[in-house]
Structure formats: structure tokens, C-alpha cells
Design an enzyme around this catalytic site. Sequence first.
Site, PDB file in Angstrom:
ATOM      1  N   LYS A  32      75.583  29.509  -2.636  1.00 17.89           N
ATOM      2  CA  LYS A  32      74.976  30.554  -3.471  1.00 17.89           C
ATOM      3  C   LYS A  32      74.104  31.483  -2.637  1.00 17.89           C
ATOM      4  CE  LYS A  32      71.209  30.919  -5.876  1.00 17.89           C
ATOM      5  NZ  LYS A  32      70.062  30.835  -6.808  1.00 17.89           N
ATOM      6  N   ASP A  58      74.688  35.393  -6.878  1.00 15.90           N
ATOM      7  CA  ASP A  58      73.883  35.277  -8.095  1.00 15.90           C
ATOM      8  C   ASP A  58      72.923  36.458  -8.202  1.00 15.90           C
ATOM      9  OD1 ASP A  58      72.794  34.235 -10.417  1.00 15.90           O
ATOM     10  OD2 ASP A  58      71.471  32.824  -9.361  1.00 15.90           O
ATOM     11  N   LYS A  60      72.750  38.417 -11.165  1.00 11.24           N
ATOM     12  CA  LYS A  60      72.345  38.576 -12.576  1.00 11.24           C
ATOM     13  C   LYS A  60      72.270  40.056 -12.960  1.00 11.24           C
ATOM     14  CE  LYS A  60      69.704  34.237 -12.702  1.00 11.24           C
ATOM     15  NZ  LYS A  60      69.769  33.864 -11.271  1.00 11.24           N
ATOM     16  N   THR A 113      66.775  29.154 -16.810  1.00  7.58           N
ATOM     17  CA  THR A 113      66.310  27.764 -16.914  1.00  7.58           C
ATOM     18  C   THR A 113      64.797  27.642 -16.793  1.00  7.58           C
ATOM     19  OG1 THR A 113      66.747  27.448 -14.553  1.00  7.58           O
ATOM     20  CG2 THR A 113      68.467  26.760 -16.097  1.00  7.58           C
ATOM     21  N   ARG A 203      66.398  23.675  -3.734  1.00 13.16           N
ATOM     22  CA  ARG A 203      65.328  23.093  -2.928  1.00 13.16           C
ATOM     23  C   ARG A 203      65.511  21.615  -2.588  1.00 13.16           C
ATOM     24  NH1 ARG A 203      61.052  26.437  -6.522  1.00 13.16           N
ATOM     25  NH2 ARG A 203      62.855  26.270  -7.919  1.00 13.16           N
TER      26      ARG A 203
END
Length: 222
Positions: A32, A58, A60, A113, A203
Site C-alpha cells: 500500500k 490508497d 481516497k 476506521t 505499523r
Amino acid sequence: MSNPLIAALDSADADQVVAWADQLAPECGHLKVGLQAFTASGPSLARAVVERGPVFLDLKLHDIPNTVAGAAAAVADLGVAMLTVHASGGPQMIAAAVKAAPDVAILAVTVLTSLDDDDMVAVGMRPVDEQVPRLAKLAIDAGAAGIVCAPSEVEAVRAAIGVDPLVVVPGIRPVGAATDDQARVATPAEALAAGASHLVVGRPITRATDPAAAAREIAATL
């Protein structure tokens, strides 16, 4: 089953992102590249990571359909495998991205999230458990290849969209790992059991002393 693990290479340091890509490409199904890395280093970094493995870009995207179509077309030229847009941009915006990048899997982000029901109320939206399946169905009906949701919503999303679309799940934390800024989390095994097709882990992998070993350890639990 193909490797469902997506390693999130979140850093503004391009050299660090490429180093992670070199270590993690053999261990993960996708790599990613997110907003931080892309903003800092641009398309050249995305291309460098594409050379090492399939890329989940990613970004968005959330804008008027014409603007998102232009951005999606530019992304398609980078050779990435997946691209995110916001489902709340609406069906016309999602359809525009799909049309502009037919060889890229367009994934619609439902609810971040990091948000919980209090946050949703604060911005005038429905509770998470109502908003996520609704946006998921809207996105798939508009032509998206899949959606992005938190682990706790996967079962409801599958009920809304069926078994075929991709369901990419961030907020994945191995047993014992810190939740950091994620409000709705699950272990990798829990998310897959609920119906996720891909798992995004950042992470817990990239902060490990040996990122490749951390990725292998997570894969071993699946």
C-alpha cells in the site's frame, strides 16, 4: 487463496518506502502506497513500488466526477492494481473512476476506521452500522470492484453486496498489538473469518525490528 496481506508503507521518506517494498514484496499480496507517501514523493514513488509488487494506491479520491475521472486515468498509467475513492462521493463519481481506469480495481471507502458513532453524529451521518452497508451497496451498484470497511462491519457488508466483490479491511491488529488511532479493529484471523478478502496492516509490520519476519508471522495466523 492468494495472499490477502497488504502491507501499508506509510512514510514521507521515499527511500524508506522503497526499502520496505524490497523487504515485504515477497511476503505480501499487495503493497500500500498511501496519501502521506504519495504527497511527499508523487507518481515516481508509486512507479518504484509497482516495480517490486502489486500496489494498492490508497488516495481516497473525493471530488466531482470529472476531476476524479482525470485523477483515476492518471493513476491507471502508473500500473497500480487498486485505487481507493470515497463512497460518499456518490455513484456518479464512483462510476467515473471505474470508467476512467478500467484495468484498476476501484475500491470505495465506506467509513474511516478512525471514526465511531459519536463522530458520525457530529458530522450529521447515520451510525456506523447503518452507514457502512448502505455505502457499500451504493458503491458496488455503481461499478466498484470492492469496498473498504472496518473488521466489525464485514459480515453486514457481505450481506449487502454478496460474496464476489473485494472487501479490503484496515484496522487489522495482531493479538497484543496496540490499536493506535484505529477505533474499530480485529485480528487478521477474525477479519478473514468474517469475510474479508484483503487485510491492510501497517505499523505492526513497519515498526517491527524485522518487517519481513513480522509479515510472515501474521501470514502464519491466517
